[in-house]
Design an enzyme around this catalytic site. Sequence first.
Site, PDB file in Angstrom:
ATOM      1  N   GLY A  12      58.411 -45.366   8.035  1.00 29.83           N
ATOM      2  CA  GLY A  12      58.184 -44.084   7.374  1.00 29.83           C
ATOM      3  C   GLY A  12      56.702 -43.847   7.074  1.00 29.83           C
ATOM      4  NE  ARG A  16      59.333 -39.976  -1.385  1.00 26.84           N
ATOM      5  CZ  ARG A  16      60.482 -40.644  -1.540  1.00 26.84           C
ATOM      6  NH1 ARG A  16      61.187 -40.502  -2.658  1.00 26.84           N
ATOM      7  NH2 ARG A  16      60.920 -41.450  -0.593  1.00 26.84           N
ATOM      8  CE  LYS A  23      57.021 -46.106   1.221  1.00 30.25           C
ATOM      9  NZ  LYS A  23      58.215 -45.509   0.596  1.00 30.25           N
ATOM     10  CB  THR A  79      67.095 -46.095   5.788  1.00 35.37           C
ATOM     11  OG1 THR A  79      68.155 -45.318   5.202  1.00 35.37           O
ATOM     12  CG2 THR A  79      65.855 -45.914   4.934  1.00 35.37           C
ATOM     13  CG  ASN A 228      59.786 -43.987  -2.958  1.00 43.59           C
ATOM     14  OD1 ASN A 228      59.770 -44.696  -1.951  1.00 43.59           O
ATOM     15  ND2 ASN A 228      60.870 -43.833  -3.695  1.00 43.59           N
ATOM     16  CG  ASN A 386      14.541 -58.045   3.661  1.00 47.46           C
ATOM     17  OD1 ASN A 386      14.096 -57.067   3.072  1.00 47.46           O
ATOM     18  ND2 ASN A 386      15.839 -58.262   3.800  1.00 47.46           N
ATOM     19  CB  ALA A 423       0.631 -63.474 -11.195  1.00 47.53           C
TER      20      ALA A 423
HETATM   21  C1  UD1 Z   1      66.005 -45.860  -0.205  1.00 41.92           C
HETATM   22  C2  UD1 Z   1      67.525 -45.800  -0.283  1.00 41.92           C
HETATM   23  C3  UD1 Z   1      67.938 -45.658  -1.755  1.00 41.92           C
HETATM   24  C4  UD1 Z   1      67.391 -46.802  -2.562  1.00 41.92           C
HETATM   25  C5  UD1 Z   1      65.866 -46.920  -2.384  1.00 41.92           C
HETATM   26  C6  UD1 Z   1      65.386 -48.204  -3.005  1.00 41.92           C
HETATM   27  C7  UD1 Z   1      68.300 -44.725   1.773  1.00 41.92           C
HETATM   28  C8  UD1 Z   1      68.822 -43.475   2.388  1.00 41.92           C
HETATM   29  N1  UD1 Z   1      68.010 -44.679   0.480  1.00 41.92           N
HETATM   30  O1  UD1 Z   1      65.512 -44.614  -0.658  1.00 41.92           O
HETATM   31  O2  UD1 Z   1      69.342 -45.643  -1.867  1.00 41.92           O
HETATM   32  O3  UD1 Z   1      67.690 -46.658  -3.924  1.00 41.92           O
HETATM   33  O4  UD1 Z   1      65.528 -46.952  -0.974  1.00 41.92           O
HETATM   34  O5  UD1 Z   1      63.996 -48.302  -2.978  1.00 41.92           O
HETATM   35  O6  UD1 Z   1      68.194 -45.715   2.460  1.00 41.92           O
HETATM   36  N2  UD1 Z   1      62.039 -45.912   6.797  1.00 41.92           N
HETATM   37  C9  UD1 Z   1      62.015 -46.106   8.156  1.00 41.92           C
HETATM   38  N3  UD1 Z   1      62.436 -45.102   8.972  1.00 41.92           N
HETATM   39  C10 UD1 Z   1      62.912 -43.933   8.490  1.00 41.92           C
HETATM   40  C11 UD1 Z   1      62.950 -43.741   7.084  1.00 41.92           C
HETATM   41  C12 UD1 Z   1      62.522 -44.756   6.256  1.00 41.92           C
HETATM   42  O7  UD1 Z   1      61.607 -47.156   8.633  1.00 41.92           O
HETATM   43  O8  UD1 Z   1      63.295 -43.075   9.311  1.00 41.92           O
HETATM   44  C13 UD1 Z   1      61.553 -46.998   5.912  1.00 41.92           C
HETATM   45  C14 UD1 Z   1      60.408 -46.580   5.016  1.00 41.92           C
HETATM   46  O9  UD1 Z   1      59.176 -46.789   5.657  1.00 41.92           O
HETATM   47  C15 UD1 Z   1      60.604 -47.458   3.790  1.00 41.92           C
HETATM   48  C16 UD1 Z   1      62.095 -47.736   3.770  1.00 41.92           C
HETATM   49  O10 UD1 Z   1      62.586 -47.384   5.047  1.00 41.92           O
HETATM   50  O11 UD1 Z   1      59.897 -48.665   3.893  1.00 41.92           O
HETATM   51  C17 UD1 Z   1      62.823 -46.918   2.698  1.00 41.92           C
HETATM   52  O12 UD1 Z   1      62.572 -45.557   2.905  1.00 41.92           O
HETATM   53  P1  UD1 Z   1      62.233 -44.587   1.708  1.00 41.92           P
HETATM   54  O13 UD1 Z   1      61.950 -43.246   2.256  1.00 41.92           O
HETATM   55  O14 UD1 Z   1      61.234 -45.211   0.837  1.00 41.92           O
HETATM   56  O15 UD1 Z   1      63.662 -44.544   0.990  1.00 41.92           O
HETATM   57  P2  UD1 Z   1      63.981 -44.145  -0.515  1.00 41.92           P
HETATM   58  O16 UD1 Z   1      63.970 -42.667  -0.622  1.00 41.92           O
HETATM   59  O17 UD1 Z   1      63.134 -44.899  -1.439  1.00 41.92           O
HETATM   60 CA    CA Z   2      61.450 -46.293  -1.174  1.00 39.57          CA
END
Ligand code: UD1
Ligand code: CA
Length: 457
Positions: A12, A16, A23, A79, A228, A386, A423
């Site tokens: 991701g 935010r 990130k 995710t 985030n 220097n 000096a």
């Molecule tokens: C996610 C969880 C949420 C949980 C929280 C905990 C989901 C849908 N939600 O939300 O339930 O409480 O983490 O911190 O999973 N990423 C990818 N590819 C994507 C999207 C995200 O690799 O397409 C990676 C991001 O880089 C990140 C991680 O997945 O490292 C989590 O994504 P993020 O957007 O931070 O999820 P949250 O909204 O925090």
């Molecule tokens: Ca997260």
Amino acid sequence: MKDMVAIILAAGEGTRMKSGLPKVLHQVCGKPMIEYVIDRLEELNIDKKIVIIGYKGNLVKETLGKKVDYIWQKEQLGTGHALAQCREILAKFKGDLLVLSGDTPLLTTQTLKRLIEVQREKNALATILTAILKPPTGYGRVVRHGDGTIRKIVEEEDATIIELANEEVNAGTYCFKKEAIFQALEKIRPENVQEEYYLTDAIEVLTRKGHRVEACTTDEADEIIGINSRKDLSLATKIMREHILDRLMLNGVTIIDPLTTTIDREVEIGRDTIIYPFTIVEGKTKIGQDCIIGPAVQIKDSKIAHKVEIKNSSVQNSIIESEARIGPYAHLRPESRIGKKAKIGNFVEIKKSTIGKESKVSHMSYIGDATLGENINIGAGTITCNYDGFKKYPTYIEDKVFVGSNTNFIAPVKIGKGAVIGAGSTITEDVPPYALAIARGRQRNIKGWAKKKTQRK
Ligand code: UD1
Ligand code: CA
């Protein structure tokens, strides 16, 4: 650890964060946050670690190097979609998957161990890590049946008012039987507010089929914090900083004011060293025993031996040997080496130079590209010239040289052992050992001149 592959989601952008940097590469106490997650996996002896990359993935690859494998998620569709990218590479693998986010740097090895234990003892298809967070804002909520078994995870954006009041949150860390999760991922749809394939939806796919999903709930709610936003980053940094300072204090370091002291995770400090307020120690710095550091000192990537004193100064990528005294208001720039019992005093700048044992540069000097021997005294206001606007040139000063105040050394130049510099000299030629060098206009006194001037007026 046998039959276990770890997958870290890190594709991701981290919208935010409002940042040009992915990130997971933002630093917490001197280290990219994702590196903490990888460190924990190393402690668990999980050999196969796959990082899912996407947004500026090459930068993530460059930073982490060869200690992990990479899989690309070209479009960040959620995710669930991210995890699904591993299907092919794991086609032949039969064991469990430990799935983590790259944005949870505070997770402990202990908790991950417990999560895996629950999964294995219960022979579960899925075990989720949860915590009670007050308030639970920003996290997916864990929804249980009346009998306490897990029913589903609902994202905040999609939750009902009743679900929102639930304080049990999803940490985003899971253990899955591989076959089961990939089958469940086929069933999830992006039919939610964010129009993403949620990994969390796979939980309900499993429970609807009548499979039991287990939960492991940690009592240390702080450790599941996911970063985030910049605000989350500062909160995680604050917690991590407290852990680091606590550990140092337990090991015998005095920290006068933890509130104004920042020490990076990789820093080592010996016992009976005292850290005064407003001090920042960064990178891979090592400080020995019985040192007095601060107030207001910033040290980065340096090696400080025992019994060293540093006050109100900045030290970068340098080596300071034992019993040396630095500051107040000194600046040691990269590649400086300060010898045993040497003194670098007020308003002195040292760059890429070696100062030998017991030598003193006490007041208002610039020493750059210079090699100084032992027992040298450098008078106030001495400057190594220097740089000629094109190139840098070295200055060599041998043992026991005495340099009078306000001397300029026009480099390249060499001063022989035991020589004395008058000096106010501007030294353009080498000085032989034990010679006296004076290079300044001779003083002329004109008798009565001032008196006559007054009379004319
Ligand atoms: C996610 C969880 C949420 C949980 C929280 C905990 C989901 C849908 N939600 O939300 O339930 O409480 O983490 O911190 O999973 N990423 C990818 N590819 C994507 C999207 C995200 O690799 O397409 C990676 C991001 O880089 C990140 C991680 O997945 O490292 C989590 O994504 P993020 O957007 O931070 O999820 P949250 O909204 O925090
Ligand atoms: Ca997260």
